[in-house]
Design a protein around this motif. Structure first.
Motif, mmCIF file in Angstrom:
data_model
loop_
_atom_site.group_PDB
_atom_site.id
_atom_site.type_symbol
_atom_site.label_atom_id
_atom_site.label_comp_id
_atom_site.label_asym_id
_atom_site.label_seq_id
_atom_site.Cartn_x
_atom_site.Cartn_y
_atom_site.Cartn_z
ATOM 1 N N PRO A 1 42.592 -80.917 67.746
ATOM 2 C CA PRO A 1 42.264 -81.452 67.039
ATOM 3 C C PRO A 1 42.831 -82.529 66.026
ATOM 4 O O PRO A 1 44.412 -81.750 65.637
ATOM 5 C CB PRO A 1 40.740 -81.710 65.975
ATOM 6 C CG PRO A 1 40.850 -80.313 66.655
ATOM 7 C CD PRO A 1 41.652 -79.893 67.045
ATOM 8 N N VAL A 2 43.677 -83.672 65.877
ATOM 9 C CA VAL A 2 44.158 -83.658 64.597
ATOM 10 C C VAL A 2 44.144 -83.485 63.363
ATOM 11 O O VAL A 2 45.362 -83.944 62.339
ATOM 12 C CB VAL A 2 44.436 -85.627 64.551
ATOM 13 C CG1 VAL A 2 45.120 -86.656 63.749
ATOM 14 C CG2 VAL A 2 44.698 -86.141 66.390
ATOM 15 N N TRP A 3 42.510 -84.119 63.049
ATOM 16 C CA TRP A 3 42.591 -83.346 61.614
ATOM 17 C C TRP A 3 42.530 -82.033 61.675
ATOM 18 O O TRP A 3 43.697 -81.616 59.986
ATOM 19 C CB TRP A 3 40.947 -83.216 61.235
ATOM 20 C CG TRP A 3 39.514 -82.366 61.735
ATOM 21 C CD1 TRP A 3 39.580 -82.891 63.406
ATOM 22 C CD2 TRP A 3 40.156 -81.400 62.074
ATOM 23 N NE1 TRP A 3 39.226 -81.482 64.190
ATOM 24 C CE2 TRP A 3 38.985 -80.589 63.444
ATOM 25 C CE3 TRP A 3 40.335 -79.441 60.577
ATOM 26 C CZ2 TRP A 3 38.355 -79.380 63.017
ATOM 27 C CZ3 TRP A 3 40.094 -79.061 61.015
ATOM 28 C CH2 TRP A 3 39.222 -77.845 61.818
ATOM 29 N N PHE A 4 43.136 -81.372 62.444
ATOM 30 C CA PHE A 4 44.162 -80.652 62.019
ATOM 31 C C PHE A 4 45.739 -80.085 62.023
ATOM 32 O O PHE A 4 45.236 -78.806 60.653
ATOM 33 C CB PHE A 4 43.013 -78.834 63.621
ATOM 34 C CG PHE A 4 44.513 -77.402 63.009
ATOM 35 C CD1 PHE A 4 43.453 -75.985 62.615
ATOM 36 C CD2 PHE A 4 45.472 -76.830 63.221
ATOM 37 C CE1 PHE A 4 43.877 -75.623 62.552
ATOM 38 C CE2 PHE A 4 45.931 -76.016 63.881
ATOM 39 C CZ PHE A 4 45.258 -74.876 63.114
ATOM 40 N N TYR A 5 46.146 -80.816 62.584
ATOM 41 C CA TYR A 5 47.520 -80.829 62.194
ATOM 42 C C TYR A 5 47.861 -81.701 60.931
ATOM 43 O O TYR A 5 48.107 -80.885 59.630
ATOM 44 C CB TYR A 5 48.564 -81.715 62.981
ATOM 45 C CG TYR A 5 48.085 -81.019 64.424
ATOM 46 C CD1 TYR A 5 49.290 -80.516 64.500
ATOM 47 C CD2 TYR A 5 47.510 -81.588 65.695
ATOM 48 C CE1 TYR A 5 49.531 -79.657 66.130
ATOM 49 C CE2 TYR A 5 47.900 -80.834 67.108
ATOM 50 C CZ TYR A 5 48.731 -80.110 67.245
ATOM 51 O OH TYR A 5 48.690 -79.939 68.372
ATOM 52 N N LEU A 6 46.525 -82.512 60.584
ATOM 53 C CA LEU A 6 46.448 -83.232 59.430
ATOM 54 C C LEU A 6 46.221 -82.522 57.693
ATOM 55 O O LEU A 6 46.922 -82.633 56.800
ATOM 56 C CB LEU A 6 45.444 -84.305 59.465
ATOM 57 C CG LEU A 6 46.316 -85.787 60.067
ATOM 58 C CD1 LEU A 6 45.042 -86.901 60.715
ATOM 59 C CD2 LEU A 6 47.610 -85.794 59.713
ATOM 60 N N SER A 7 44.859 -81.371 58.171
ATOM 61 C CA SER A 7 44.564 -80.463 57.239
ATOM 62 C C SER A 7 45.953 -79.394 57.112
ATOM 63 O O SER A 7 45.982 -78.949 55.734
ATOM 64 C CB SER A 7 43.496 -79.176 57.607
ATOM 65 O OG SER A 7 44.098 -78.514 59.130
ATOM 66 N N GLN A 8 47.010 -78.694 58.287
ATOM 67 C CA GLN A 8 47.846 -78.260 57.101
ATOM 68 C C GLN A 8 48.868 -78.665 56.230
ATOM 69 O O GLN A 8 49.485 -78.046 55.909
ATOM 70 C CB GLN A 8 48.214 -77.762 58.451
ATOM 71 C CG GLN A 8 47.908 -77.192 59.733
ATOM 72 C CD GLN A 8 46.941 -75.716 59.103
ATOM 73 O OE1 GLN A 8 47.708 -74.852 58.421
ATOM 74 N NE2 GLN A 8 45.128 -76.253 59.352
ATOM 75 N N ALA B 1 40.109 -74.391 58.372
ATOM 76 C CA ALA B 1 41.067 -75.329 59.351
ATOM 77 C C ALA B 1 40.614 -74.128 61.125
ATOM 78 O O ALA B 1 40.243 -74.889 61.969
ATOM 79 C CB ALA B 1 41.974 -76.014 58.822
#
Length: 123
Positions: free
Chosen positions: A37-44, A88
Motif C-alpha cells: 500500500p501507499v502508506w507503507f512506502y510513505l512510512s519508510q 510497518a
C-alpha cells in the motif's frame, strides 16, 4: 536544521534511505511490490528524520563508560527508526498481532543495545 554539519546530514539521509529501501525490497519480495500500500512506502520516508536520533545517541554511547547507561543509549537510539521499520513491515502481514510485534520489537531493541554496548565500549 541550523547547526547540523553536512557529513551528519548526508549520513542520516543515506542511512535512512538505505534502511527504508531495504524494508521496501524485503516487503516487496515477500508480498509483491504491487500489493504494497501507499502508506507503507510513505512510512519508510519517516526513517530518514528518525535516523537523527541514533546518530546523536550512538555518539554519546560511544563515550559512556558504564555498561547499563551505554546500553540504554543504544536502545534509545535504535528505538524510533527500528519501530518504523518493524511495525510497518509487520502491519502488512494479514495475521498481524500487535502484542507479538511489540514483544518482538522490545526483545530485538534490547538485544541490539546489549550487543552494541558490549562490542563498542570506550577505550
Amino acid at each position: 536544521m541550523a547547526g547540523v554539519n553536512s557529513l551528519l546530514l548526508r549520513t542520516v539521509v543515506f542511512t535512512g534511505i538505505l534502511i527504508g529501501g531495504l524494508n521496501i525490497v524485503f516487503a516487496g519480495v515477500q508480498y509483491g511490490f504491487a500489493a504494497l500500500p501507499v502508506w507503507f512506502y510513505l512510512s519508510q520516508l519517516l526513517i530518514i528524520p528518525a535516523m537523527f536520533i541514533p546518530m546523536r545517541m550512538f555518539a554519546q554511547a560511544a563515550i559512556t563508560p558504564e555498561f547499563l547507561r551505554r546500553a540504554a543509549l543504544y536502545a534509545l537510539g535504535w528505538a524510533v527508526p527500528y519501530a518504523i521499520y518493524k511495525f510497518a513491515g509487520d502491519a502488512l502481514n494479514p495475521a498481524f498481532s500487535p502484542g507479538f510485534s511489540l514483544a518482538s520489537y522490545l526483545v530485538t531493541v534490547l538485544l541490539f543495545a546489549g550487543i552494541f554496548a558490549a562490542i563498542r565500549k570506550p577505550k
